[in-house]
Design an enzyme around this catalytic site. Structure first.
Site, PDB file in Angstrom:
ATOM      1  N   PRO A 233       0.344  -5.376  -2.485  1.00  0.00           N
ATOM      2  CA  PRO A 233      -0.893  -4.658  -2.603  1.00  0.00           C
ATOM      3  C   PRO A 233      -0.761  -3.593  -1.491  1.00  0.00           C
ATOM      4  O   PRO A 233      -0.189  -3.940  -0.188  1.00  0.00           O
ATOM      5  CB  PRO A 233      -2.181  -5.457  -2.338  1.00  0.00           C
ATOM      6  CG  PRO A 233      -1.561  -6.755  -1.950  1.00  0.00           C
ATOM      7  CD  PRO A 233      -0.054  -6.765  -2.268  1.00  0.00           C
ATOM      8  N   SER A 234      -1.560  -2.581  -1.553  1.00  0.00           N
ATOM      9  CA  SER A 234      -1.729  -1.580  -0.255  1.00  0.00           C
ATOM     10  C   SER A 234      -2.255  -2.091   0.776  1.00  0.00           C
ATOM     11  O   SER A 234      -3.515  -2.741   0.623  1.00  0.00           O
ATOM     12  CB  SER A 234      -2.456  -0.351  -0.938  1.00  0.00           C
ATOM     13  OG  SER A 234      -2.528   0.686   0.182  1.00  0.00           O
TER      14      SER A 234
ATOM     15  N   VAL B 211      -0.986  -4.576   2.892  1.00  0.00           N
ATOM     16  CA  VAL B 211      -0.565  -5.812   3.411  1.00  0.00           C
ATOM     17  C   VAL B 211       0.316  -5.931   4.391  1.00  0.00           C
ATOM     18  O   VAL B 211       0.271  -6.873   5.035  1.00  0.00           O
ATOM     19  CB  VAL B 211       0.155  -6.530   1.892  1.00  0.00           C
ATOM     20  CG1 VAL B 211       1.378  -5.985   1.803  1.00  0.00           C
ATOM     21  CG2 VAL B 211      -0.266  -8.184   2.084  1.00  0.00           C
ATOM     22  N   GLY B 212       0.893  -4.776   4.732  1.00  0.00           N
ATOM     23  CA  GLY B 212       1.893  -4.759   5.806  1.00  0.00           C
ATOM     24  C   GLY B 212       3.269  -4.443   5.484  1.00  0.00           C
ATOM     25  O   GLY B 212       4.139  -4.873   6.322  1.00  0.00           O
TER      26      GLY B 212
ATOM     27  N   ARG C 258       0.518  12.340   4.972  1.00  0.00           N
ATOM     28  CA  ARG C 258      -0.467  11.597   6.096  1.00  0.00           C
ATOM     29  C   ARG C 258      -0.205  12.423   7.569  1.00  0.00           C
ATOM     30  O   ARG C 258       1.133  12.557   7.676  1.00  0.00           O
ATOM     31  CB  ARG C 258      -0.514  10.196   6.176  1.00  0.00           C
ATOM     32  CG  ARG C 258      -1.153   9.552   5.202  1.00  0.00           C
ATOM     33  CD  ARG C 258      -1.202   8.123   5.317  1.00  0.00           C
ATOM     34  NE  ARG C 258      -1.393   7.252   4.015  1.00  0.00           N
ATOM     35  CZ  ARG C 258      -0.952   6.359   3.701  1.00  0.00           C
ATOM     36  NH1 ARG C 258       0.242   5.732   4.291  1.00  0.00           N
ATOM     37  NH2 ARG C 258      -1.315   5.652   2.322  1.00  0.00           N
TER      38      ARG C 258
ATOM     39  N   ARG D 126      -6.660   1.168   8.992  1.00  0.00           N
ATOM     40  CA  ARG D 126      -5.521   1.969   8.973  1.00  0.00           C
ATOM     41  C   ARG D 126      -6.155   3.613   9.115  1.00  0.00           C
ATOM     42  O   ARG D 126      -5.437   4.430   9.445  1.00  0.00           O
ATOM     43  CB  ARG D 126      -4.574   1.795   7.997  1.00  0.00           C
ATOM     44  CG  ARG D 126      -3.131   2.517   8.166  1.00  0.00           C
ATOM     45  CD  ARG D 126      -2.179   2.219   6.862  1.00  0.00           C
ATOM     46  NE  ARG D 126      -2.805   2.598   5.606  1.00  0.00           N
ATOM     47  CZ  ARG D 126      -2.059   2.544   4.557  1.00  0.00           C
ATOM     48  NH1 ARG D 126      -1.009   1.662   4.659  1.00  0.00           N
ATOM     49  NH2 ARG D 126      -2.564   2.896   3.332  1.00  0.00           N
TER      50      ARG D 126
ATOM     51  N   ARG E  64      -7.710   1.513  -4.278  1.00  0.00           N
ATOM     52  CA  ARG E  64      -6.542   0.790  -3.851  1.00  0.00           C
ATOM     53  C   ARG E  64      -7.245  -0.747  -3.717  1.00  0.00           C
ATOM     54  O   ARG E  64      -6.242  -1.779  -4.193  1.00  0.00           O
ATOM     55  CB  ARG E  64      -6.203   1.050  -2.330  1.00  0.00           C
ATOM     56  CG  ARG E  64      -5.235   2.211  -2.375  1.00  0.00           C
ATOM     57  CD  ARG E  64      -4.747   2.726  -1.162  1.00  0.00           C
ATOM     58  NE  ARG E  64      -4.114   4.060  -1.390  1.00  0.00           N
ATOM     59  CZ  ARG E  64      -2.993   4.391  -1.126  1.00  0.00           C
ATOM     60  NH1 ARG E  64      -2.323   3.362  -0.227  1.00  0.00           N
ATOM     61  NH2 ARG E  64      -2.302   5.575  -1.148  1.00  0.00           N
TER      62      ARG E  64
ATOM     63  N   ASN F 297       1.721 -12.677   4.577  1.00  0.00           N
ATOM     64  CA  ASN F 297       1.474 -12.039   6.086  1.00  0.00           C
ATOM     65  C   ASN F 297       0.352 -12.123   6.669  1.00  0.00           C
ATOM     66  O   ASN F 297      -0.692 -11.252   6.611  1.00  0.00           O
ATOM     67  CB  ASN F 297       1.764 -10.475   5.799  1.00  0.00           C
ATOM     68  CG  ASN F 297       1.571  -9.599   7.114  1.00  0.00           C
ATOM     69  OD1 ASN F 297       2.032 -10.173   8.209  1.00  0.00           O
ATOM     70  ND2 ASN F 297       1.671  -8.097   7.031  1.00  0.00           N
ATOM     71  N   ASP F 298       0.315 -13.398   7.360  1.00  0.00           N
ATOM     72  CA  ASP F 298      -0.841 -13.795   8.277  1.00  0.00           C
ATOM     73  C   ASP F 298      -0.597 -13.212   9.529  1.00  0.00           C
ATOM     74  O   ASP F 298      -1.063 -12.117   9.826  1.00  0.00           O
ATOM     75  CB  ASP F 298      -1.085 -14.829   8.175  1.00  0.00           C
ATOM     76  CG  ASP F 298      -2.399 -15.558   8.417  1.00  0.00           C
ATOM     77  OD1 ASP F 298      -3.261 -14.839   9.266  1.00  0.00           O
ATOM     78  OD2 ASP F 298      -3.015 -16.782   8.411  1.00  0.00           O
TER      79      ASP F 298
HETATM   80  N1  LIG Z   1       0.050  -9.427   9.903  1.00  0.00           N
HETATM   81  C1  LIG Z   1      -0.637  -8.406  10.325  1.00  0.00           C
HETATM   82  N2  LIG Z   1      -1.994  -8.434  10.841  1.00  0.00           N
HETATM   83  C2  LIG Z   1      -2.940  -7.591  11.273  1.00  0.00           C
HETATM   84  N3  LIG Z   1      -2.650  -6.413  10.760  1.00  0.00           N
HETATM   85  C3  LIG Z   1      -1.449  -6.067  10.152  1.00  0.00           C
HETATM   86  C4  LIG Z   1      -0.450  -6.960   9.848  1.00  0.00           C
HETATM   87  N4  LIG Z   1       0.421  -6.441   9.312  1.00  0.00           N
HETATM   88  C5  LIG Z   1       0.277  -5.189   9.211  1.00  0.00           C
HETATM   89  N5  LIG Z   1      -0.925  -4.930   9.741  1.00  0.00           N
HETATM   90  C6  LIG Z   1      -1.643  -3.472   9.881  1.00  0.00           C
HETATM   91  O1  LIG Z   1      -2.318  -3.189   8.614  1.00  0.00           O
HETATM   92  C7  LIG Z   1      -2.300  -1.913   8.160  1.00  0.00           C
HETATM   93  C8  LIG Z   1      -1.471  -1.602   6.965  1.00  0.00           C
HETATM   94  O2  LIG Z   1      -0.324  -2.041   7.112  1.00  0.00           O
HETATM   95  P1  LIG Z   1       0.692  -1.203   6.421  1.00  0.00           P
HETATM   96  O3  LIG Z   1       0.515   0.411   6.631  1.00  0.00           O
HETATM   97  O4  LIG Z   1       2.012  -1.634   6.783  1.00  0.00           O
HETATM   98  O5  LIG Z   1       0.612  -1.638   5.068  1.00  0.00           O
HETATM   99  P2  LIG Z   1       1.598  -1.071   3.613  1.00  0.00           P
HETATM  100  O6  LIG Z   1       1.393  -2.475   2.769  1.00  0.00           O
HETATM  101  O7  LIG Z   1       2.684  -0.633   4.116  1.00  0.00           O
HETATM  102  O8  LIG Z   1       0.552  -0.325   3.003  1.00  0.00           O
HETATM  103  P3  LIG Z   1       1.058   0.827   1.683  1.00  0.00           P
HETATM  104  O9  LIG Z   1       1.314   0.051   0.542  1.00  0.00           O
HETATM  105  O10 LIG Z   1      -0.411   1.486   1.490  1.00  0.00           O
HETATM  106  O11 LIG Z   1       1.876   1.879   2.231  1.00  0.00           O
HETATM  107  C9  LIG Z   1      -1.697  -1.229   9.380  1.00  0.00           C
HETATM  108  O12 LIG Z   1      -2.649  -0.714  10.144  1.00  0.00           O
HETATM  109  C10 LIG Z   1      -0.819  -2.482  10.308  1.00  0.00           C
HETATM  110  O13 LIG Z   1      -0.881  -2.234  11.602  1.00  0.00           O
HETATM  111  N1  LIG Z   2       6.670   2.437  -8.117  1.00  0.00           N
HETATM  112  C1  LIG Z   2       6.756   2.874  -6.753  1.00  0.00           C
HETATM  113  N2  LIG Z   2       5.725   2.692  -5.846  1.00  0.00           N
HETATM  114  C2  LIG Z   2       6.092   3.049  -4.571  1.00  0.00           C
HETATM  115  C3  LIG Z   2       7.040   3.992  -4.148  1.00  0.00           C
HETATM  116  N3  LIG Z   2       6.964   4.269  -3.022  1.00  0.00           N
HETATM  117  C4  LIG Z   2       5.839   3.771  -2.506  1.00  0.00           C
HETATM  118  N4  LIG Z   2       5.267   3.152  -3.585  1.00  0.00           N
HETATM  119  C5  LIG Z   2       4.162   2.402  -3.283  1.00  0.00           C
HETATM  120  O1  LIG Z   2       2.996   3.130  -3.380  1.00  0.00           O
HETATM  121  C6  LIG Z   2       1.943   2.545  -2.835  1.00  0.00           C
HETATM  122  C7  LIG Z   2       1.261   3.393  -1.804  1.00  0.00           C
HETATM  123  O2  LIG Z   2       1.753   4.025  -1.134  1.00  0.00           O
HETATM  124  P1  LIG Z   2       1.334   4.971   0.354  1.00  0.00           P
HETATM  125  O3  LIG Z   2       2.240   5.231   1.084  1.00  0.00           O
HETATM  126  O4  LIG Z   2       0.472   6.014  -0.575  1.00  0.00           O
HETATM  127  O5  LIG Z   2       0.130   3.839   0.827  1.00  0.00           O
HETATM  128  C8  LIG Z   2       2.383   1.308  -1.893  1.00  0.00           C
HETATM  129  O6  LIG Z   2       2.309   0.019  -2.729  1.00  0.00           O
HETATM  130  C9  LIG Z   2       4.032   1.456  -2.025  1.00  0.00           C
HETATM  131  O7  LIG Z   2       4.660   0.510  -1.963  1.00  0.00           O
HETATM  132  C10 LIG Z   2       8.199   4.121  -5.252  1.00  0.00           C
HETATM  133  O8  LIG Z   2       8.943   4.994  -5.160  1.00  0.00           O
HETATM  134  N5  LIG Z   2       7.944   3.821  -6.642  1.00  0.00           N
END
Ligand SMILES: Nc1ncnc2c1ncn2[C@@H]1O[C@H](COP(=O)(O)OP(=O)(O)OP(=O)(O)O)[C@@H](O)[C@H]1O
Ligand SMILES: Nc1nc2c(ncn2[C@@H]2O[C@H](COP(=O)(O)O)[C@@H](O)[C@H]2O)c(=O)[nH]1
Length: 394
Positions: free
Chosen positions: A144-145, A147-148, A176, A269, A280, A303-304
């Site tokens: 999920p969005s 989660v890290g 962004r 974030r 989300r 991811n704790d």
């Molecule tokens: N284990 C953790 N503990 C605390 N904070 C964390 C941890 N992992 C990531 N974060 C923080 O959580 C926020 C979200 O992380 P990140 O942007 O990597 O998520 P994502 O899964 O890539 O989201 P998205 O799918 O929206 O791109 C960031 O501010 C990051 O620094």
């Molecule tokens: N199906 C796909 N999902 C994707 C791709 N690139 C990113 N993502 C996922 O979208 C969400 C939101 O991302 P964000 O950058 O707007 O925070 C996140 O869960 C990504 O994993 C893709 O090419 N295909």
């Protein structure tokens, strides 16, 4: 192009499926018969010209076809051989090339080629690079969005910049602050992306939180071309699509320690409006359920604590990089000399290479095993076995 029979190409003797010869245009050609079609692969010896071409002579209609060629083309070489493998692909052996560049596959009837042919309404062939042994699988990271995923991937890319390469997705969402076009995403217009999806340029695409996201075939191939292990950061819908595609990958799902912690991270974030955060979070509930689907993900990581999760991710990737496979070829790298010949029997290809050492002509025999091929275009074809059989002075 006229409809004349291609001269000596049609004289492929019974039982012999492929012939090679020098072409008039100072290149080298092979003509390979697969299901009543002759696939002519022509390469230039002139490095400055840099071309390798594919054309098809359809024996049943007596017509030439110029196919749509997908995938990253191999670079030209001083010579090549071609061997048909089943009905769906041709193994191309490039002479005088670096070890990781001598085996290529031209897919002519693989599921991917059939699907693309239907989609584009055209004759399609697709290139994919051959990998000796299992080779490392691309890695799909989903969850999920917030989660890290991105944080974990950044750490991996920073620690192992030459091992891993990020598949840069396309998206219609606005960039962004600090996000760079072509690095974090290819930011694109919706109509442009929709057209490219229709044109078959995407391995997968999905509507995620109200925007289009997708992995282009080019993005995955660019990483493979750089000789790196591809990392995809995609949502669960995308993971499902890749699962059913020809890209054989390792699927990892990242879970938060709790829903409350996920919400906290997403908010901290500060990249989304309140409305977007709510959307989300709603989607996250469904994704967390989907992440449990049987057979979709190979591994689930929580991811704790970030460092602990990162260490666990590294362990997973290092254990699963293909080097611990049971199936180990005896030869991992070599060069194919221009002077070589190939023959095929029961999916075993015998390659005879002639070299010269201290004035003596040396003949080496290799067995190429294509019975355990995996993956293919888009991406690489892994699982090619290369076994040294003998080497003798003539
Ligand atoms: N284990 C953790 N503990 C605390 N904070 C964390 C941890 N992992 C990531 N974060 C923080 O959580 C926020 C979200 O992380 P990140 O942007 O990597 O998520 P994502 O899964 O890539 O989201 P998205 O799918 O929206 O791109 C960031 O501010 C990051 O620094
Ligand atoms: N199906 C796909 N999902 C994707 C791709 N690139 C990113 N993502 C996922 O979208 C969400 C939101 O991302 P964000 O950058 O707007 O925070 C996140 O869960 C990504 O994993 C893709 O090419 N295909």
């Amino acid at each position: 192009m006229g409809q004349e029979a291609p001269g000596n190409l049609l004289d492929i003797p019974d039982g012999l499926l492929s012939v090679g010869y020098d072409s008039e245009s100072k290149g080298h050609q092979t003509a390979t018969l697969v299901n009543d079609k002759i696939y002519v692969v022509e390469g230039s010896r002139d490095a400055a010209k840099l071309w390798i071409d594919v054309k098809i002579f359809d024996k049943s209609t007596g017509k030439w076809l110029i196919p749509t060629v997908l995938g990253t083309k191999p670079r030209p070489s001083n010579g090549h051989s071609a061997v048909p493998v089943n009905d769906d692909r041709i193994l191309i052996l490039k002479a005088d090339c670096s070890a990781d560049d001598c085996f290529w596959f031209l897919e002519v009837g693989s599921p991917y080629v059939k699907e693309q042919s239907k989609l584009l309404g055209a004759e399609v062939v697709a290139w994919s690079k051959g990998v000796v042994g299992e080779g490392p699988k691309p890695v799909v990271i989903s969850g999920p969005s917030g989660v890290g995923k991105g944080t974990l991937i950044s750490k991996l890319m920073k620690e192992f910049p030459t091992t891993f390469g990020f598949s840069v997705s396309h998206t219609t969402r606005a960039p962004r602050e600090k996000e760079i076009d072509g690095v974090h995403y290819h930011f694109t217009e919706r109509s442009t992306m929709e057209k490219e999806i229709r044109d078959g340029k995407f391995l997968e695409s999905a509507l995620v939180h109200g925007n289009l996201y997708g992995t282009s075939i080019e993005a995955v191939e660019a990483v493979a071309e750089a000789g790196k292990r591809c990392i995809l950061d995609i949502d669960v819908q995308g993971a499902r699509s890749v699962r059913s595609s020809s890209l054989e990958a390792l699927f990892i799902f990242i879970r938060p320690p709790s829903f409350e912690e996920l919400e906290k991270r997403l908010r901290s974030r500060r990249t989304e409006t309140e409305e977007q955060v709510q959307k989300r979070l709603r989607n996250a509930r469904a994704e967390l359920e989907e992440g449990k689907s049987l057979g979709l993900f190979d591994h689930i990581l929580v991811n704790d604590d970030l460092e602990t999760c990162y260490e666990n991710l590294k362990k997973l990737l290092m254990l699963d990089d293909g080097t611990n496979a049971n199936y180990q070829p005896t030869v991992r790298s070599f060069e194919i000399p221009v002077s070589h010949s190939v023959s095929i029997k029961d999916q075993k290809i015998l390659m005879r290479c002639g070299t010269s050492e201290l004035g003596k002509a040396i003949t080496s025999l290799f067995l190429l095993d294509v019975s355990s091929l995996k993956g293919g275009s888009p991406g690489q074809t892994r699982g090619l076995g290369v076994y040294a059989i003998s080497s003798y002075a003539e």
